[in-house]
Design an enzyme around this catalytic site. Structure first.
Site, mmCIF file in Angstrom:
data_model
loop_
_atom_site.group_PDB
_atom_site.id
_atom_site.type_symbol
_atom_site.label_atom_id
_atom_site.label_comp_id
_atom_site.label_asym_id
_atom_site.label_seq_id
_atom_site.Cartn_x
_atom_site.Cartn_y
_atom_site.Cartn_z
ATOM 1 N N LYS A 58 23.461 -18.984 -11.861
ATOM 2 C CA LYS A 58 23.377 -17.640 -11.283
ATOM 3 C C LYS A 58 24.780 -17.063 -11.195
ATOM 4 O O LYS A 58 25.744 -17.780 -10.967
ATOM 5 C CB LYS A 58 22.799 -17.685 -9.876
ATOM 6 C CG LYS A 58 21.396 -18.180 -9.778
ATOM 7 C CD LYS A 58 20.941 -18.071 -8.345
ATOM 8 C CE LYS A 58 20.317 -19.363 -7.909
ATOM 9 N NZ LYS A 58 19.856 -19.336 -6.539
ATOM 10 N N GLY A 59 24.898 -15.774 -11.331
ATOM 11 C CA GLY A 59 26.186 -15.112 -11.180
ATOM 12 C C GLY A 59 26.083 -13.997 -10.157
ATOM 13 O O GLY A 59 25.047 -13.349 -10.028
ATOM 14 N N GLY A 61 28.922 -11.789 -9.778
ATOM 15 C CA GLY A 61 30.073 -10.926 -10.044
ATOM 16 C C GLY A 61 29.751 -9.451 -9.918
ATOM 17 O O GLY A 61 30.559 -8.670 -9.429
ATOM 18 N N GLU A 62 28.583 -9.038 -10.343
ATOM 19 C CA GLU A 62 28.217 -7.627 -10.304
ATOM 20 C C GLU A 62 28.084 -7.111 -8.877
ATOM 21 O O GLU A 62 28.309 -5.939 -8.615
ATOM 22 C CB GLU A 62 26.909 -7.390 -11.059
ATOM 23 C CG GLU A 62 27.012 -7.617 -12.550
ATOM 24 C CD GLU A 62 26.812 -9.072 -12.941
ATOM 25 O OE1 GLU A 62 26.648 -9.927 -12.045
ATOM 26 O OE2 GLU A 62 26.830 -9.365 -14.145
#
Length: 95
Positions: A58-59, A61-62
């Site tokens: 999972k990221g 950053g956004e």
């Protein structure tokens, strides 16, 4: 890196007559490079989620990018006394 690029460099230019994008590739589109960005620390959490994607990663950053542009704009305002409300913040907008 995304926030720095969004606030200070990235700008899509469109043709005024046709509305077509003029900056079609990275040769014309400015993005931050290694020298533009301070040291970053990547943090990983030992958790697997097989429902997210094939590798279970999972990221987020956004999610964090939304406040970075405002923080940079505020820093520019406090340093120069000029409030720029149109991104990217470039020298011509400060003069």
């Amino acid at each position: 890196m995304w926030g720095i690029g969004f606030a200070l460099e990235e700008h899509t230019v469109r043709d005024a007559r046709s509305g077509r994008v003029v900056t079609r590739d990275l040769a014309d589109y400015h993005v931050p490079v290694h020298a533009d960005v301070p040291a970053l620390e990547v943090i990983t959490i030992d958790e697997t989620d097989p429902h997210v994607n094939e590798i279970g990663a999972k990221g987020i950053g956004e999610i964090g990018i939304t406040g970075i542009t405002a923080a940079i704009a505020n820093a520019v305002f406090h340093a120069t006394g000029k409030r720029v409300r149109d991104l990217p913040i470039t020298l011509d907008k400060l003069l």
